[in-house]
Motif scaffolding. Structure first.
Motif, PDB file in Angstrom:
ATOM      1  N   GLY A 182      32.448  32.744  63.549  1.00 19.16           N
ATOM      2  CA  GLY A 182      33.424  33.823  63.664  1.00 19.16           C
ATOM      3  C   GLY A 182      32.831  35.197  63.443  1.00 19.16           C
ATOM      4  N   GLU A 183      33.682  36.149  63.077  1.00 16.80           N
ATOM      5  CA  GLU A 183      33.258  37.538  62.955  1.00 16.80           C
ATOM      6  C   GLU A 183      32.225  37.739  61.840  1.00 16.80           C
ATOM      7  OE1 GLU A 183      36.664  39.976  62.479  1.00 16.80           O
ATOM      8  OE2 GLU A 183      37.481  39.543  64.484  1.00 16.80           O
ATOM      9  N   ARG A 184      32.379  37.034  60.733  1.00 18.32           N
ATOM     10  CA  ARG A 184      31.459  37.187  59.599  1.00 18.32           C
ATOM     11  C   ARG A 184      30.460  36.028  59.560  1.00 18.32           C
ATOM     12  NH1 ARG A 184      33.587  36.599  54.882  1.00 18.32           N
ATOM     13  NH2 ARG A 184      32.389  38.172  53.742  1.00 18.32           N
ATOM     14  N   ARG A 185      30.061  35.564  60.733  1.00 18.96           N
ATOM     15  CA  ARG A 185      29.190  34.399  60.808  1.00 18.96           C
ATOM     16  C   ARG A 185      27.806  34.651  60.208  1.00 18.96           C
ATOM     17  NH1 ARG A 185      30.192  36.375  65.918  1.00 18.96           N
ATOM     18  NH2 ARG A 185      28.417  37.211  67.086  1.00 18.96           N
ATOM     19  N   GLY A 186      27.296  35.875  60.350  1.00 21.49           N
ATOM     20  CA  GLY A 186      25.981  36.172  59.793  1.00 21.49           C
ATOM     21  C   GLY A 186      25.967  36.046  58.283  1.00 21.49           C
ATOM     22  N   TYR A 187      26.986  36.596  57.640  1.00 23.80           N
ATOM     23  CA  TYR A 187      27.084  36.507  56.177  1.00 23.80           C
ATOM     24  C   TYR A 187      27.258  35.065  55.727  1.00 23.80           C
ATOM     25  CZ  TYR A 187      29.400  36.687  51.626  1.00 23.80           C
ATOM     26  OH  TYR A 187      29.755  36.465  50.316  1.00 23.80           O
ATOM     27  N   ALA A 188      28.142  34.324  56.387  1.00 24.09           N
ATOM     28  CA  ALA A 188      28.394  32.939  55.991  1.00 24.09           C
ATOM     29  C   ALA A 188      27.154  32.072  56.199  1.00 24.09           C
ATOM     30  CB  ALA A 188      29.566  32.375  56.793  1.00 24.09           C
ATOM     31  N   ALA A 189      26.442  32.274  57.327  1.00 29.28           N
ATOM     32  CA  ALA A 189      25.249  31.474  57.591  1.00 29.28           C
ATOM     33  C   ALA A 189      24.146  31.765  56.578  1.00 29.28           C
ATOM     34  CB  ALA A 189      24.757  31.743  59.013  1.00 29.28           C
ATOM     35  N   MET A 190      23.941  33.026  56.251  1.00 31.92           N
ATOM     36  CA  MET A 190      22.904  33.369  55.277  1.00 31.92           C
ATOM     37  C   MET A 190      23.254  32.854  53.886  1.00 31.92           C
ATOM     38  SD  MET A 190      19.981  34.600  54.769  1.00 31.92           S
ATOM     39  CE  MET A 190      19.722  35.301  56.405  1.00 31.92           C
ATOM     40  N   LYS A 191      24.513  32.921  53.523  1.00 30.08           N
ATOM     41  CA  LYS A 191      24.939  32.405  52.223  1.00 30.08           C
ATOM     42  C   LYS A 191      24.719  30.897  52.149  1.00 30.08           C
ATOM     43  CE  LYS A 191      28.779  32.949  48.974  1.00 30.08           C
ATOM     44  NZ  LYS A 191      30.154  33.481  48.801  1.00 30.08           N
ATOM     45  N   PHE A 192      25.077  30.203  53.223  1.00 21.20           N
ATOM     46  CA  PHE A 192      24.820  28.772  53.269  1.00 21.20           C
ATOM     47  C   PHE A 192      23.330  28.476  53.152  1.00 21.20           C
ATOM     48  CE2 PHE A 192      23.207  25.512  56.184  1.00 21.20           C
ATOM     49  CZ  PHE A 192      23.686  24.369  55.576  1.00 21.20           C
ATOM     50  N   LEU A 193      22.513  29.238  53.864  1.00 23.85           N
ATOM     51  CA  LEU A 193      21.066  29.012  53.847  1.00 23.85           C
ATOM     52  C   LEU A 193      20.495  29.188  52.448  1.00 23.85           C
ATOM     53  CD1 LEU A 193      18.493  28.509  55.560  1.00 23.85           C
ATOM     54  CD2 LEU A 193      18.316  30.991  55.812  1.00 23.85           C
ATOM     55  N   LEU A 194      20.905  30.232  51.751  1.00 25.43           N
ATOM     56  CA  LEU A 194      20.366  30.501  50.416  1.00 25.43           C
ATOM     57  C   LEU A 194      20.796  29.424  49.421  1.00 25.43           C
ATOM     58  CD1 LEU A 194      20.880  34.384  50.202  1.00 25.43           C
ATOM     59  CD2 LEU A 194      18.726  33.142  50.516  1.00 25.43           C
ATOM     60  N   TYR A 195      22.054  29.072  49.455  1.00 23.92           N
ATOM     61  CA  TYR A 195      22.551  28.065  48.512  1.00 23.92           C
ATOM     62  C   TYR A 195      21.884  26.711  48.744  1.00 23.92           C
ATOM     63  CZ  TYR A 195      26.335  30.533  46.074  1.00 23.92           C
ATOM     64  OH  TYR A 195      27.052  31.361  45.263  1.00 23.92           O
ATOM     65  N   THR A 196      21.813  26.291  49.999  1.00 22.67           N
ATOM     66  CA  THR A 196      21.257  24.970  50.260  1.00 22.67           C
ATOM     67  C   THR A 196      19.742  24.944  50.081  1.00 22.67           C
ATOM     68  OG1 THR A 196      21.334  25.555  52.624  1.00 22.67           O
ATOM     69  CG2 THR A 196      23.091  24.173  51.772  1.00 22.67           C
ATOM     70  N   ALA A 197      19.075  26.080  50.295  1.00 22.55           N
ATOM     71  CA  ALA A 197      17.643  26.138  50.018  1.00 22.55           C
ATOM     72  C   ALA A 197      17.380  25.970  48.523  1.00 22.55           C
ATOM     73  CB  ALA A 197      17.062  27.458  50.526  1.00 22.55           C
ATOM     74  N   ILE A 198      18.201  26.610  47.701  1.00 22.33           N
ATOM     75  CA  ILE A 198      18.070  26.437  46.242  1.00 22.33           C
ATOM     76  C   ILE A 198      18.362  24.992  45.856  1.00 22.33           C
ATOM     77  CG2 ILE A 198      19.066  27.111  44.021  1.00 22.33           C
ATOM     78  CD1 ILE A 198      19.564  29.886  45.236  1.00 22.33           C
ATOM     79  N   SER A 199      19.363  24.404  46.507  1.00 27.40           N
ATOM     80  CA  SER A 199      19.686  23.003  46.244  1.00 27.40           C
ATOM     81  C   SER A 199      18.486  22.105  46.516  1.00 27.40           C
ATOM     82  CB  SER A 199      20.870  22.573  47.121  1.00 27.40           C
ATOM     83  OG  SER A 199      21.051  21.179  47.092  1.00 27.40           O
ATOM     84  N   GLY A 200      17.848  22.272  47.671  1.00 29.76           N
ATOM     85  CA  GLY A 200      16.686  21.456  48.005  1.00 29.76           C
ATOM     86  C   GLY A 200      15.530  21.680  47.058  1.00 29.76           C
ATOM     87  N   PHE A 201      15.328  22.923  46.638  1.00 27.89           N
ATOM     88  CA  PHE A 201      14.243  23.241  45.698  1.00 27.89           C
ATOM     89  C   PHE A 201      14.442  22.518  44.372  1.00 27.89           C
ATOM     90  CE2 PHE A 201      12.669  26.077  42.278  1.00 27.89           C
ATOM     91  CZ  PHE A 201      11.314  26.011  42.556  1.00 27.89           C
ATOM     92  N   LEU A 202      15.668  22.498  43.865  1.00 26.72           N
ATOM     93  CA  LEU A 202      15.936  21.824  42.594  1.00 26.72           C
ATOM     94  C   LEU A 202      15.777  20.315  42.716  1.00 26.72           C
ATOM     95  CD1 LEU A 202      19.048  23.915  41.455  1.00 26.72           C
ATOM     96  CD2 LEU A 202      16.741  24.006  40.498  1.00 26.72           C
ATOM     97  N   VAL A 203      16.215  19.764  43.835  1.00 26.67           N
ATOM     98  CA  VAL A 203      16.038  18.324  44.057  1.00 26.67           C
ATOM     99  C   VAL A 203      14.553  17.976  44.110  1.00 26.67           C
ATOM    100  CG1 VAL A 203      16.392  16.456  45.724  1.00 26.67           C
ATOM    101  CG2 VAL A 203      18.268  18.017  45.191  1.00 26.67           C
ATOM    102  N   LEU A 204      13.766  18.793  44.782  1.00 26.48           N
ATOM    103  CA  LEU A 204      12.329  18.541  44.886  1.00 26.48           C
ATOM    104  C   LEU A 204      11.653  18.622  43.519  1.00 26.48           C
ATOM    105  CD1 LEU A 204       9.854  18.043  46.654  1.00 26.48           C
ATOM    106  CD2 LEU A 204       9.652  20.527  46.956  1.00 26.48           C
ATOM    107  N   ILE A 205      12.056  19.570  42.694  1.00 27.40           N
ATOM    108  CA  ILE A 205      11.492  19.676  41.344  1.00 27.40           C
ATOM    109  C   ILE A 205      11.723  18.377  40.572  1.00 27.40           C
ATOM    110  CG2 ILE A 205      11.850  20.784  39.102  1.00 27.40           C
ATOM    111  CD1 ILE A 205      12.165  23.414  40.503  1.00 27.40           C
ATOM    112  N   SER A 206      12.923  17.842  40.666  1.00 29.09           N
ATOM    113  CA  SER A 206      13.231  16.599  39.961  1.00 29.09           C
ATOM    114  C   SER A 206      12.368  15.450  40.470  1.00 29.09           C
ATOM    115  CB  SER A 206      14.714  16.275  40.126  1.00 29.09           C
ATOM    116  OG  SER A 206      15.054  15.065  39.495  1.00 29.09           O
ATOM    117  N   PHE A 207      12.230  15.344  41.785  1.00 32.69           N
ATOM    118  CA  PHE A 207      11.433  14.260  42.368  1.00 32.69           C
ATOM    119  C   PHE A 207       9.960  14.387  41.988  1.00 32.69           C
ATOM    120  CE2 PHE A 207      14.544  13.536  46.152  1.00 32.69           C
ATOM    121  CZ  PHE A 207      15.428  12.938  45.277  1.00 32.69           C
ATOM    122  N   LEU A 208       9.418  15.601  42.070  1.00 32.59           N
ATOM    123  CA  LEU A 208       8.013  15.799  41.721  1.00 32.59           C
ATOM    124  C   LEU A 208       7.768  15.488  40.254  1.00 32.59           C
ATOM    125  CD1 LEU A 208       7.227  19.112  43.655  1.00 32.59           C
ATOM    126  CD2 LEU A 208       6.472  16.812  44.242  1.00 32.59           C
TER     127      LEU A 208
END
Length: 508
Positions: A152-178
């Motif tokens: 939609g109209e605010r797609r850039g903001y929503a996509a970037m917010k999703f990217l940042l949150y899920t990137a942090i999620s993956g980073f924390l999961v990787l820390i636990s696995f390592l």
């Protein structure tokens, strides 16, 4: 067979992308439908090959890959992953079918949907922690572009917010696995060998904490939820179907597979805090849903509330509650997909999702009577009306969790009651009353647009009447999961009754 399930969507993406010559949008969609249907058929064949009475990992595929890194190509399916890969293939087909036939850049769009589906399927089947992480991260890229380009109209903001949150999620999961592999001295990231390593409880707590936060972002659980409403509101209907129906389940799947499977000692200690957080998230999501004007936001906040029930059931760690958690994942996937699909139909025909603007859409002559009827069925299922899949799932969650966490379960029951409040408010405002003049000449809804919603509605009713068709796939796996982890417990926490009730009590 498992490799085919994972890589057929990727091959479909490659076929659509590199198909020689110019492809019209309608032809691209037809190719995508053929590939998605083939994956679903293969999943049905897998159902005949899969033995629900066998609790072990089945149809395993193992190929050494980067041995020095501990990364191996190891796939397997069991009672925990099979229902989820089926939902993934089903909703992928529905998302492609419900996509706009005149969508721009169709090759890129359908290729991204297939990459998203393949990444999710790979994560559900991966039996190597690092392989799971790779698939877990793959889905970020296609979903980012699906929101950023076709949103939609605010797609850039929503996509970037999703990217940042899920990137942090993956980073924390990787820390636990390592940390798990490093501190345990394991030679690889393979799941089964790691389950045999017993770490001190303080070490488990140190490793479980980032895993829980990372997965809580993905689910999402309050206060890590803020990316989800924005992503849903800006995403197109097919993307919302995939996001709510499939993507969120990666977080809850990770809780059951890795949280309980690898860190049970620490899990039992943190279980009361997780149950309390689940109750808060359920009440918060329900309260926010009541205050929304956008139909999509109402459904988005309802997802936050209903995903919290899975966290409550996982925290209780009884055999019944773990089975309930798996069934709630299936239930929420079907119900949320139906609701987002119908909200998309309303928006396509009326141009609005504002519950204060829409009115009288159940009018049999000039409104959207069939879409309205299916929406009423969907909200009834979400509210836990008997005879539908939502009632069975929530009843099992609360029945399995109440002996362990009575207060948190009662609070979640209040959240479940609020589901009827916010959905009845939405349905009453949008579908009942006199049709306004602005909505008196709505475009016709064709049967081709209704069929995906009808198919989902039938599944919701059938599994509500015969829930064992879904539950039976997971019973043996859950029993062995808890029995195997019980044998490896090295530390009995002060809350001994919790442990006794959660593991030793037989499932009836």
């Amino acid at each position: 067979m498992l490799s085919a399930l994972v890589w057929m969507p990727f091959l479909g993406a490659a076929l659509i992308t590199f198909y020689p010559g110019k492809l019209e949008t309608i032809h691209t969609r037809k190719i995508a439908l053929v590939v998605a249907s083939s994956v679903l058929v293969l999943n049905l064949i897998l159902g005949f090959e899969f033995n629900p009475t066998n609790p072990d990992m089945q149809l395993s595929e193992y190929l050494p890959w980067i041995s020095w890194l501990g990364l191996n190509y190891h796939l397997g399916v069991d009672g925990l992953s099979f229902p989820l890969i089926f939902i993934n293939s089903l909703l992928t087909l529905i998302a492609i079918y419900s996509s706009n036939e005149s969508i721009h850049r169709p090759r890129f769009y359908y290729a991204l949907l297939f990459i998203l589906s393949g990444g999710v399927g790979g994560a559900f089947l991966a039996q190597n922690l690092l392989l799971f992480f790779l698939f877990y991260e793959i889905e970020i890229v296609p979903l980012y572009f699906l929101i950023a380009i076709w949103g939609g109209e605010r797609r850039g903001y929503a996509a970037m917010k999703f990217l940042l949150y899920t990137a942090i999620s993956g980073f924390l999961v990787l820390i636990s696995f390592l940390g798990l592999v490093w501190l345990s001295g394991a030679q690889s990231f393979d799941y089964e060998p790691l389950r045999s390593h017993t770490l001190p409880v303080n070490t488990q707590l140190l490793l479980l904490a980032p895993l829980l936060v990372g997965l809580a972002i993905k689910i999402p659980i309050f206060p890590f939820h803020t990316w989800l409403p924005d992503a849903h509101v800006e995403a197109s209907t097919p993307v919302s179907i995939m996001l709510a129906g499939v993507l969120l389940k990666l977080g809850t799947y990770g809780l059951l597979r890795f949280g309980i499977g690898l860190f049970l000692d620490a899990w039992v200690i943190l279980a009361p805090a997780m149950a309390t957080l689940a109750a808060i998230s359920a009440l918060y999501g329900a309260s926010c849903a009541i205050a929304q004007r956008d139909m999509k936001k109402v459904v988005a906040y309802s997802s936050i509330a209903h995903m919290a029930y899975i966290l409550l059931a996982a925290a209780a760690t009884t055999r019944l509650s773990i089975i309930a958690a798996i069934f709630q994942m299936v239930s929420h996937g079907l119900i949320s997909a139906l609701l987002f699909l119908l909200v998309g139909v309303v928006y396509k025909k009326t141009g609005s999702r504002d519950v204060y603007f829409l009115k009288g859409l159940l009018n049999p002559e000039r409104g959207l009577p069939i879409a309205g009827t299916l929406m009423i069925l969907g909200v009834m299922a979400s509210a836990g009306i008997p005879g539908m899949v939502g009632f069975i799932a929530e009843f099992l969650v609360f029945r399995g969790s109440f002996p362990i966490f009575p207060m948190q379960t009662l609070l979640c029951l209040i959240g479940s009651g609020l589901t009827a409040v916010y959905f009845l408010l939405m349905v009453n405002r949008v579908f009942f009353g006199r049709l306004t003049p602005e909505l008196s000449q709505l475009p016709q809804v064709f049967w081709s647009e209704r069929m995906p919603a009808i198919a989902l509605a039938l599944l919701i009713v059938i599994l509500g009447i015969v829930p064992n068709w879904a539950i039976r796939w997971s019973e043996q796996q859950v029993a062995v999961l808890l029995a195997a982890t019980e044998a490896n417990i090295s530390y009995i926490p002060p809350t001994k009754p919790l442990l006794e009730n959660s593991i030793a009590k037989p499932y009836n």
